[in-house]
Write an enzyme that holds these catalytic residues in place. Structure first.
Site, PDB file in Angstrom:
ATOM      1  N   GLU A  30       0.843  -1.184   0.000  1.00 13.04           N
ATOM      2  CA  GLU A  30       0.000   0.000   0.000  1.00 13.04           C
ATOM      3  C   GLU A  30       0.891   1.251   0.000  1.00 13.04           C
ATOM      4  O   GLU A  30       1.886   1.290   0.732  1.00 13.04           O
ATOM      5  CB  GLU A  30      -0.926   0.030   1.218  1.00 13.04           C
ATOM      6  CG  GLU A  30      -2.098  -0.932   1.140  1.00 13.04           C
ATOM      7  CD  GLU A  30      -1.702  -2.384   1.380  1.00 13.04           C
ATOM      8  OE1 GLU A  30      -2.215  -3.270   0.672  1.00 13.04           O
ATOM      9  OE2 GLU A  30      -0.856  -2.616   2.263  1.00 13.04           O
TER      10      GLU A  30
ATOM     11  N   ARG B 185      -0.099  18.759  14.624  1.00 12.78           N
ATOM     12  CA  ARG B 185       0.084  17.714  13.623  1.00 12.78           C
ATOM     13  C   ARG B 185      -0.492  16.393  14.143  1.00 12.78           C
ATOM     14  O   ARG B 185       0.025  15.816  15.111  1.00 12.78           O
ATOM     15  CB  ARG B 185       1.569  17.542  13.304  1.00 12.78           C
ATOM     16  CG  ARG B 185       2.196  18.710  12.566  1.00 12.78           C
ATOM     17  CD  ARG B 185       1.503  18.997  11.269  1.00 12.78           C
ATOM     18  NE  ARG B 185       2.309  19.807  10.357  1.00 12.78           N
ATOM     19  CZ  ARG B 185       1.862  20.269   9.211  1.00 12.78           C
ATOM     20  NH1 ARG B 185       0.608  20.022   8.840  1.00 12.78           N
ATOM     21  NH2 ARG B 185       2.642  20.995   8.428  1.00 12.78           N
TER      22      ARG B 185
ATOM     23  N   ALA C 240       5.498  25.369   4.882  1.00 13.68           N
ATOM     24  CA  ALA C 240       5.368  24.293   3.898  1.00 13.68           C
ATOM     25  C   ALA C 240       3.958  24.277   3.333  1.00 13.68           C
ATOM     26  O   ALA C 240       3.024  24.813   3.939  1.00 13.68           O
ATOM     27  CB  ALA C 240       5.698  22.934   4.527  1.00 13.68           C
TER      28      ALA C 240
ATOM     29  N   GLU D 167       2.927  30.269   0.348  1.00 14.48           N
ATOM     30  CA  GLU D 167       2.892  29.715   1.690  1.00 14.48           C
ATOM     31  C   GLU D 167       3.674  30.583   2.675  1.00 14.48           C
ATOM     32  O   GLU D 167       3.309  30.691   3.850  1.00 14.48           O
ATOM     33  CB  GLU D 167       3.433  28.282   1.697  1.00 14.48           C
ATOM     34  CG  GLU D 167       2.585  27.290   0.918  1.00 14.48           C
ATOM     35  CD  GLU D 167       1.190  27.111   1.503  1.00 14.48           C
ATOM     36  OE1 GLU D 167       1.041  27.220   2.731  1.00 14.48           O
ATOM     37  OE2 GLU D 167       0.245  26.873   0.715  1.00 14.48           O
TER      38      GLU D 167
ATOM     39  N   GLU E 205       1.508  31.624   5.827  1.00 12.22           N
ATOM     40  CA  GLU E 205       1.839  30.999   7.097  1.00 12.22           C
ATOM     41  C   GLU E 205       2.724  31.848   7.999  1.00 12.22           C
ATOM     42  O   GLU E 205       2.759  31.612   9.218  1.00 12.22           O
ATOM     43  CB  GLU E 205       2.508  29.636   6.854  1.00 12.22           C
ATOM     44  CG  GLU E 205       1.586  28.645   6.173  1.00 12.22           C
ATOM     45  CD  GLU E 205       2.124  27.226   6.153  1.00 12.22           C
ATOM     46  OE1 GLU E 205       1.354  26.310   5.813  1.00 12.22           O
ATOM     47  OE2 GLU E 205       3.318  27.015   6.475  1.00 12.22           O
TER      48      GLU E 205
ATOM     49  N   GLY F 230       9.431   4.265   1.836  1.00  8.51           N
ATOM     50  CA  GLY F 230       8.963   2.906   2.089  1.00  8.51           C
ATOM     51  C   GLY F 230       7.462   2.742   1.981  1.00  8.51           C
ATOM     52  O   GLY F 230       6.973   1.621   1.805  1.00  8.51           O
TER      53      GLY F 230
ATOM     54  N   GLU G 187       5.129  10.854  -1.578  1.00  8.82           N
ATOM     55  CA  GLU G 187       5.323  12.292  -1.401  1.00  8.82           C
ATOM     56  C   GLU G 187       6.790  12.699  -1.519  1.00  8.82           C
ATOM     57  O   GLU G 187       7.678  12.086  -0.936  1.00  8.82           O
ATOM     58  CB  GLU G 187       4.801  12.726  -0.035  1.00  8.82           C
ATOM     59  CG  GLU G 187       4.910  14.224   0.206  1.00  8.82           C
ATOM     60  CD  GLU G 187       4.440  14.621   1.593  1.00  8.82           C
ATOM     61  OE1 GLU G 187       4.351  15.834   1.842  1.00  8.82           O
ATOM     62  OE2 GLU G 187       4.166  13.732   2.409  1.00  8.82           O
TER      63      GLU G 187
ATOM     64  N   GLU H 155      -8.898  26.064   5.941  1.00 11.98           N
ATOM     65  CA  GLU H 155      -8.114  24.834   5.848  1.00 11.98           C
ATOM     66  C   GLU H 155      -7.750  24.282   7.223  1.00 11.98           C
ATOM     67  O   GLU H 155      -6.943  23.356   7.331  1.00 11.98           O
ATOM     68  CB  GLU H 155      -6.842  25.095   5.036  1.00 11.98           C
ATOM     69  CG  GLU H 155      -7.134  25.463   3.583  1.00 11.98           C
ATOM     70  CD  GLU H 155      -5.882  25.682   2.762  1.00 11.98           C
ATOM     71  OE1 GLU H 155      -4.771  25.447   3.293  1.00 11.98           O
ATOM     72  OE2 GLU H 155      -6.009  26.085   1.587  1.00 11.98           O
TER      73      GLU H 155
ATOM     74  N   GLU I 124      -6.089  25.735   9.597  1.00 10.78           N
ATOM     75  CA  GLU I 124      -4.730  26.081  10.013  1.00 10.78           C
ATOM     76  C   GLU I 124      -4.753  27.025  11.211  1.00 10.78           C
ATOM     77  O   GLU I 124      -5.525  27.983  11.252  1.00 10.78           O
ATOM     78  CB  GLU I 124      -3.973  26.737   8.856  1.00 10.78           C
ATOM     79  CG  GLU I 124      -3.716  25.806   7.687  1.00 10.78           C
ATOM     80  CD  GLU I 124      -2.987  26.487   6.553  1.00 10.78           C
ATOM     81  OE1 GLU I 124      -2.267  25.789   5.820  1.00 10.78           O
ATOM     82  OE2 GLU I 124      -3.141  27.710   6.386  1.00 10.78           O
TER      83      GLU I 124
END
Length: 204
Positions: free
Chosen positions: A43, A70, A87, A103, A107, A126, A130, A153, A155
């Site tokens: 996956e 996060r 980012a 950004e 930000e 792995g 991205e 969003e 944020e």
């Protein structure tokens, strides 16, 4: 070896699509011995591709950083408020340079006066596709303060301005513990003198 001649994708299907997407691959690849591997089922997390921007003021030798929540860190059992670089995700049709500038404004409330492309890297090869394109942007650190981010969003971003020495100390003692910021600040430690020579004084 290369992906065209040494990898056979037997099938690919999207098994989940929400805020992010997960695709399941059935594939095999040529081994270092020269034969073919057994069929693998893997996956892959499809998140898109990102830019990260280290905000640096060469006149004051200061770094602009952001802090935000996060969920991945929460799931890992870590403090979920991370100190990071600016980012954002590159949407279809966007140029990474434009995303980096946008950004930085959204930000951190700063405007890059110059920008260098540091390099590109895979985030976690792995299990995810991205990639990240890393920049260092010249900013006036005096313009960086307060809270930022797009409410639509979800944020909620707090800005920080610290000396480059303090930023590196934060990497050493673990206060900065995410890959984007660690890579960016280690690059700055190696390249800061050259960068300051090339950018020269701003006259402010």
């Amino acid at each position: 070896m290369d992906a065209v001649n040494d990898v056979e994708i037997i099938s690919r299907e999207t098994v989940f699509k929400g805020y992010f997407q997960i695709d399941r691959y059935r594939l095999r690849h040529r081994t270092f011995k020269g034969d073919w591997s057994a069929e693998l089922v893997r996956e892959v997390f499809e998140r898109g591709h990102a830019v990260a921007v280290l905000l640096y003021d060469p006149d004051r030798d200061e770094v602009g950083l952001i802090e935000q929540f996060r969920p991945g860190a929460l799931a890992a059992g870590w403090n979920p408020w991370l100190i990071e670089c600016v980012a954002g995700i590159i949407e279809e049709g966007e140029h990474p340079d434009d995303v980096a500038r946008r950004e930085t404004r959204e930000e951190a409330g700063a405007e890059p006066s110059a920008m260098v492309h540091v390099g590109d890297y895979l985030m976690t090869a792995g299990g995810a596709s991205e990639t990240c394109r890393l920049y260092c942007a010249r900013v006036d650190s005096r313009t960086i303060s307060g809270l930022h981010g797009l409410e639509a969003e979800g944020e909620d971003i707090r800005t920080h301005v610290v000396s480059s020495a303090e930023a590196l100390a934060m990497v050493r003692d673990g206060r900065i513990n995410n890959a984007m910021a660690v890579i960016a600040l280690q690059w700055l430690a190696m390249e800061k003198d050259r960068l300051r020579r090339e950018w020269g004084p701003s006259g402010t």
